[in-house]
Design a protein around this motif. Structure first.
Motif, short mmCIF file in Angstrom:
data_model
loop_
_atom_site.label_atom_id
_atom_site.label_comp_id
_atom_site.label_asym_id
_atom_site.label_seq_id
_atom_site.Cartn_x
_atom_site.Cartn_y
_atom_site.Cartn_z
N GLN A 256 57.69 52.39 34.38
CA GLN A 256 57.40 52.28 36.06
C GLN A 256 55.86 52.36 36.56
N LEU A 257 55.24 51.32 37.22
CA LEU A 257 54.28 51.41 36.95
C LEU A 257 53.96 51.96 38.35
N ASP A 258 52.56 52.13 38.34
CA ASP A 258 51.87 53.54 38.98
C ASP A 258 50.64 52.83 39.10
N ILE A 259 49.79 53.05 40.17
CA ILE A 259 48.80 52.39 41.32
C ILE A 259 48.15 53.40 41.90
N ALA A 260 46.68 53.28 41.04
CA ALA A 260 46.33 55.06 41.97
C ALA A 260 46.23 53.94 43.39
N GLN A 261 45.58 55.01 44.19
CA GLN A 261 45.55 55.42 45.53
C GLN A 261 43.54 55.04 45.95
N PHE A 262 43.19 55.16 44.97
CA PHE A 262 41.80 54.62 45.27
C PHE A 262 40.84 53.63 44.63
N ILE A 263 40.03 53.07 44.89
CA ILE A 263 39.00 52.26 43.44
C ILE A 263 37.73 52.69 43.95
N THR A 264 37.38 53.25 42.59
CA THR A 264 35.68 53.09 42.72
C THR A 264 34.85 52.26 42.41
N ILE A 265 34.07 51.85 43.37
CA ILE A 265 33.47 50.33 43.31
C ILE A 265 32.30 51.23 43.54
N THR A 266 31.27 50.23 42.99
CA THR A 266 29.87 51.04 43.19
C THR A 266 29.54 50.75 44.35
N ARG A 267 29.20 49.30 45.14
CA ARG A 267 28.54 48.83 46.11
C ARG A 267 29.83 48.42 47.43
N GLY A 268 29.95 49.18 48.54
CA GLY A 268 30.14 49.25 49.66
C GLY A 268 31.71 48.95 49.16
N THR A 269 32.67 48.21 50.05
CA THR A 269 34.00 48.41 49.52
C THR A 269 34.27 46.90 49.62
N LEU A 270 35.94 46.91 48.62
CA LEU A 270 36.45 45.49 48.21
C LEU A 270 36.72 44.43 49.80
N ASP A 271 35.34 43.59 49.21
CA ASP A 271 35.95 42.61 49.91
C ASP A 271 35.66 41.32 49.18
N GLY A 272 35.57 40.35 49.93
CA GLY A 272 34.99 38.88 49.47
C GLY A 272 35.96 38.44 48.76
N ARG A 273 34.59 37.43 47.76
CA ARG A 273 35.84 36.78 46.24
C ARG A 273 35.48 38.14 45.34
N VAL A 274 36.77 38.27 45.22
CA VAL A 274 37.44 39.66 43.74
C VAL A 274 37.84 38.56 42.75
N LEU A 275 36.87 39.39 41.56
CA LEU A 275 38.26 38.81 39.53
C LEU A 275 38.84 39.35 39.59
N LEU A 276 39.81 39.42 39.80
CA LEU A 276 40.21 40.15 38.95
C LEU A 276 40.32 40.41 37.38
N VAL A 277 40.89 41.55 36.89
CA VAL A 277 40.03 41.54 35.61
C VAL A 277 40.86 42.18 34.31
N ASP A 278 41.52 42.08 33.07
CA ASP A 278 42.68 43.08 33.02
C ASP A 278 42.47 41.95 31.19
N ASP A 279 42.67 43.48 30.18
CA ASP A 279 42.43 42.88 29.03
C ASP A 279 43.68 41.01 28.84
N MET A 280 45.31 41.68 29.38
CA MET A 280 46.29 40.58 29.06
C MET A 280 46.90 40.86 30.11
N VAL A 281 48.02 39.79 30.04
CA VAL A 281 48.96 39.54 30.99
C VAL A 281 50.24 40.08 30.10
N ASP A 282 50.57 40.68 30.41
CA ASP A 282 52.08 40.86 29.41
C ASP A 282 53.65 39.98 29.95
N THR A 283 54.02 41.04 31.27
CA THR A 283 55.02 40.64 32.04
C THR A 283 54.19 39.47 32.77
N GLY A 284 53.82 39.90 33.19
CA GLY A 284 52.66 40.21 34.66
C GLY A 284 52.84 40.34 35.49
N LEU A 285 53.84 41.51 35.54
CA LEU A 285 54.56 42.86 36.76
C LEU A 285 53.51 43.10 37.46
#
Length: 186
Positions: free
Chosen positions: A79-108
């Motif tokens: 089962q996929l768990d997603i944390a409730q909060f994001i840690t970010i150094t400046r401001g909030t998550l906005d604008g143009r965002v690059l989402l990064v991971d090591d791999m896409v396995d199933t894509g889920l």
């Protein structure tokens, strides 16, 4: 230490290769001409990738913890768990965002995280994705990736040695590393 040969079932990755893939990913994103404001990496696998990209592009790094590979020593997706909060150094998550991971396995994970981010952070203007590896059975294709793996091998990343290392083993682990690094006296 030499790695076993890679096969259709197992891809063995050295630290040197791993860092080279991250650098190639950074170059690919740069050469695309896309301008973005923030990088968000998925912990744990995307943390090292996100850290390097954040340094190269000199942009804030956010971290979102997700977890799905817990069963069978981390080899079976649950089962996929997603944390409730994001840690970010400046401001909030906005604008143009690059989402990064090591791999896409199933894509889920990427699909669910994308939905989550767009619903929870309405100030995101655009969200693109970047990974080192894209497996052949993936249900989505990231915007940027370095290697497509049509046979869906298990990727043995260099930091996985730490998965089975425990604090009480550190002294002998370090000693073994020092002995391996010293030239033999024959």
């Amino acid at each position: 230490m030499s790695l076993p040969p890679s096969t259709d079932r197992d891809l063995w990755v050295s630290w040197e290769t791993y860092h080279g893939l991250i650098e190639r990913l950074a170059l690919q994103v740069y050469e695309s001409g896309w301008s973005f404001d923030k990088i968000l990496c998925l912990a744990r696998g995307g943390v090292r990738v996100g850290d390097v990209l954040s340094r190269v592009f000199d942009l804030p790094l956010g971290i979102l913890a997700t977890s799905s590979y817990r069963e069978a020593a981390g080899t079976v997706q649950g089962q996929l768990d997603i944390a409730q909060f994001i840690t970010i150094t400046r401001g909030t998550l906005d604008g143009r965002v690059l989402l990064v991971d090591d791999m896409v396995d199933t894509g889920l994970t990427f699909n669910r995280v994308r939905e989550h981010l767009l619903s929870q952070f309405p100030d995101i203007i655009e969200l693109r994705t970047a990974v080192l590896w894209l497996k052949g059975h993936a249900q989505m294709e990231p915007d940027y990736y370095i290697e497509r793996l049509p046979t869906n091998p298990w990727i043995h990343q260099p930091f996985e040695d730490y998965d089975s290392l425990r604090p009480h083993q550190l002294e002998s682990w370090i000693r073994k590393g020092i002995e391996t690094a010293q030239p033999s006296r024959a």
